[in-house]
Every structure is written in structure tokens, then in C-alpha cells.
Design a protein around this motif. Structure first.
Motif, mmCIF file in Angstrom:
data_model
loop_
_atom_site.group_PDB
_atom_site.id
_atom_site.type_symbol
_atom_site.label_atom_id
_atom_site.label_comp_id
_atom_site.label_asym_id
_atom_site.label_seq_id
_atom_site.Cartn_x
_atom_site.Cartn_y
_atom_site.Cartn_z
ATOM 1 N N MET A 173 1.675 -7.963 1.514
ATOM 2 C CA MET A 173 0.511 -7.224 1.031
ATOM 3 C C MET A 173 0.323 -5.879 1.700
ATOM 4 O O MET A 173 -0.589 -5.136 1.347
ATOM 5 N N GLU A 176 -0.059 -2.977 -0.435
ATOM 6 C CA GLU A 176 -0.994 -3.238 -1.541
ATOM 7 C C GLU A 176 -0.298 -3.361 -2.896
ATOM 8 O O GLU A 176 -0.564 -2.587 -3.816
ATOM 9 N N ILE A 180 2.864 -10.199 -6.826
ATOM 10 C CA ILE A 180 3.687 -10.943 -5.862
ATOM 11 C C ILE A 180 4.543 -11.924 -6.655
ATOM 12 O O ILE A 180 4.026 -12.668 -7.497
ATOM 13 N N LEU A 204 -5.859 -13.687 -0.957
ATOM 14 C CA LEU A 204 -5.337 -12.363 -1.301
ATOM 15 C C LEU A 204 -5.657 -12.020 -2.735
ATOM 16 O O LEU A 204 -6.078 -10.905 -3.048
ATOM 17 N N THR A 208 -7.962 -8.861 -3.533
ATOM 18 C CA THR A 208 -7.289 -7.635 -3.980
ATOM 19 C C THR A 208 -6.997 -7.612 -5.478
ATOM 20 O O THR A 208 -6.626 -6.566 -6.007
ATOM 21 N N VAL A 210 -4.504 -9.024 -6.794
ATOM 22 C CA VAL A 210 -3.055 -9.064 -7.004
ATOM 23 C C VAL A 210 -2.696 -10.218 -7.961
ATOM 24 O O VAL A 210 -3.341 -11.269 -7.942
#
Ligand SMILES: Nc1ncnc2c1ncn2[C@@H]1O[C@H](COP(=O)(O)OP(=O)(O)OP(=O)(O)O)[C@@H](O)[C@H]1O
Ligand SMILES: [Mg+2]
Length: 319
Positions: A173, A176, A180, A204, A208, A210
């Protein structure tokens, strides 16, 4: 609604075929992953999960390559990129987490230096050590590491496998990323630390936004994390949809057999699925599961139909 979800699409895979020479391993694989979404891909060993995942960012083994299909990251074709461009995307916009943190870490480098190298690589060497340490420390703190300074000053061999994998997740991470890709990130760990890694990944995502595409043969791990679940068999996605639907109301005979083989998910005694997945040199036309399927009929030798809708579909002749 459609417009919003198109804007949120991080990765779009369309009709992907991956293989070697004239042998196809991953066949007609399509998937969209959106911001903040966790997609889990399950399937027995040898079903092509890693082959699919690695091909996305150019990490395929030397003899394996994409045969056809599209892979777009925010609308930009990853297939049109050369190895240098892909290397620059990896660890930056897209992070890859391996099964064993050893693939990520250099054993003779302290954890803080590993973070620094990752940042440096993606900032054309302009990274500042002090800033990087501060950011790495913040990341470890956010992810509830108890002694971040001690961790950063350690060598990987001084830490447990679980701790190293949590660090690998944190490190994924540092730049950023928006996506993933995780290949069995908990499989090498004890059950007790698997849940810590799962928690770290989910935090995470919450913090974020993600997107996470994770492959695993551990259905319990996928069940605890994923919004959507895909089931792979013989290199194909045979069932896909909302995680609860797929895991609780599975429709493909292979998914049912796979779930029955998992003790915690099934009310009955665990069974193993009789037989073995097809060898890729032997894949025949029609449904790849037909030789092990209790419902197999003659028509299964022809291409199975897609049933269901976008929120839950499966590839099977059986009504
Ligand atoms: N480099 C290669 N050369 C030859 N065959 C390969 C190669 N990589 C994969 N294969 C074939 O593709 C199949 C699928 O491999 P893959 O590693 O994608 O499976 P997987 O679903 O990730 O399995 P596991 O759960 O064990 O990790 C293998 O069984 C093998 O037959
Ligand atoms: Mg694998």
C-alpha cells in the motif's frame, strides 16, 4: 447507475485466454472489479487461478503468455504495455501480494529499507528516506502494528511468517495502489494469523477504497472477505456472483462439491471431490467438470449455457 459503475471500474478483463504453445490454461475468463470491491476466486489446485492472476500484470512464467482477450486498467490496455511499463505499474498503481513474503523481501535488508526501495523505484529515485520512514510508520500504525519502529528496524528473518506477510500487505500500500492482486496471501500461515492478515486487508479496503482481487483455495478466507466470488474449474470461471449467493445458494455442481468438501461451511461430513481436475493438455470440448459431475449427460459434451444474471451466473446445462 450504469454510468457510475463504469466510472468505478478499476480493472476489466474480457474473454482472456492464457496458455503455452498450443495449450490453453485459462479460457474465456471475464471479470470487472470496481473501486472498494473485494473479489475472491476459488477453485482446487491446478484450476488456473495463479495463471490468470499473474497474467494481468505481466508476471506469467516465461513459457506462459496471453493468447487473446483484453485487460484494461482504467480503460488503458495492460496488454499493450511492454515489460518496463508493466514493472512501473506493479507496486505503484497495482500491487501484487505473493503467497510467501520471501518473494517480496530481500533477506539482507531491514524492513525500513524494503519500504524505501519500493518507494524509490516508483519515484525515479527521488524519494526521501525520512519521508518514507514517516509514511511507512504511519501505515504500520494504521494497521495496528504494536511497535512500528521496532518492526521497521528489523530484518525479515527476525520476524514471524505472519508478521512478514502483514508487512508485505502494508508495503503493497505504500504507493497507494488502486488495485491489489493477492495470490493465496494467507495460505502459508497458521490459521491463527490468517485472520490477522485478512483483517489487515479489509481495513485497507475500508480506509483507502482499494480494490482487491484475491485467489485462494481457502473458501473460509474468501467467505470472510469477499463481496463477489468466482469459482474456477479447468481454467474457466464456472460460477460467479454476489458472495453470499454463490456460497449459500451455489448452483454449479462443482461449486457445490467444493463447498461440501469444506468442513466449516457444510453441515455434513467433509468429503473430497472424487477424481481430479482435468490436465490442460486433455481439456475436451463442453463442460470441463462433466467427467466428475454426478449430473453429467450427453449434452454436457457441448458448450454449457450461461444461466442466471449479472449478480449471480453459472455455466451449466442443468436447469
Ligand atoms: N509454467 C507452466 N508450464 C507448464 N504448465 C503450467 C505452467 N504454469 C501453469 N501450468 C499448468 O496450469 C495449471 C494451472 O496452474 P495454476 O498455478 O494457475 O493453478 P492454481 O489454480 O493457481 O493452483 P494452486 O491452487 O495449486 O496454486 C497447472 O496445473 C499446470 O498444468
Ligand atoms: Mg496458485
Amino acid at each position: 447507475m450504469t454510468l457510475l459503475s463504469n466510472l468505478d471500474t478499476v480493472l476489466k478483463i474480457n474473454n482472456l485466454y492464457v496458455g503455452l504453445k498450443d495449450m490453453t490454461i485459462v479460457k474465456d475468463f471475464s471479470l470487472d472489479i470496481h473501486k472498494r470491491e473485494i473479489i475472491g476466486i476459488v477453485g482446487e489446485s491446478g484450476c488456473g487461478k495463479s495463471t490468470m492472476l499473474k497474467s494481468i500484470v505481466g508476471l506469467s512464467d516465461n513459457n506462459v503468455s496471453i493468447q487473446k482477450g483484453k485487460i484494461d486498467f482504467h480503460g488503458v490496455s495492460l496488454r499493450s504495455m511492454d515489460q518496463n511499463q508493466l514493472r512501473s505499474i506493479r507496486g505503484n498503481k497495482i500491487s501484487f501480494i505473493f503467497q510467501k513474503p520471501d518473494y517480496t523481501f530481500d533477506p539482507v535488508m531491514k524492513v525500513k529499507s524494503q519500504f524505501f526501495e519500493t518507494v524509490k523505484f516508483h519515484t525515479d529515485g527521488k524519494a526521501n528516506k525520512k519521508d518514507c520512514y514517516k509514511r511507512s510508520r504511519e501505515l504500520l500504525e494504521q494497521l495496528h502494528f504494536e511497535a512500528p519502529d521496532e518492526v521497521l528496524e528489523s530484518y525479515p528473518f527476525e520476524l514471524s511468517g505472519g508478521m512478514n506477510q502483514r508487512i508485505a500487505v502494508a508495503m503493497s500500500m505504500i504507493n497507494e495502489p488502486e488495485l491489489i492482486l493477492a495470490d493465496e496471501p494467507t495460505s502459508a500461515l497458521d490459521v491463527s494469523v490468517q485472520s490477522q492478515v485478512v483483517r489487515t486487508l479489509m481495513e485497507l479496503r475500508d480506509k483507502t477504497g482499494v480494490a482487491i482481487l484475491m485467489v485462494s483455495h481457502n473458501i473460509n478466507v474468501i467467505a470472510s472477505m469477499a463481496d463477489m466470488v468466482g469459482v474456477m474449474y479447468g481454467g474457466r470461471m464456472v460460477e460467479y456472483g454476489d458472495a453470499r449467493e454463490v456460497l449459500q445458494k451455489s448452483r454449479h455442481p462443482y461449486t457445490k462439491a467444493l463447498l461440501d468438501a469444506v468442513p466449516a461451511m457444510s453441515q455434513t461430513m467433509p468429503e473430497s471431490i472424487e477424481g481430479a481436475p482435468p490436465r490442460f493438455s486433455e481439456i475436451l470440448q463442453g463442460c470441463p467438470f462433466r467427467e466428475r459431475c454426478p449430473f453429467s449427460e450427453n449434452k454436457c459434451e457441448t458448450e454449457p449455457a450461461i444461466q442466471g444474471d449479472a449478480s449471480h451466473w453459472w455455466l451449466c446445462h442443468k436447469q
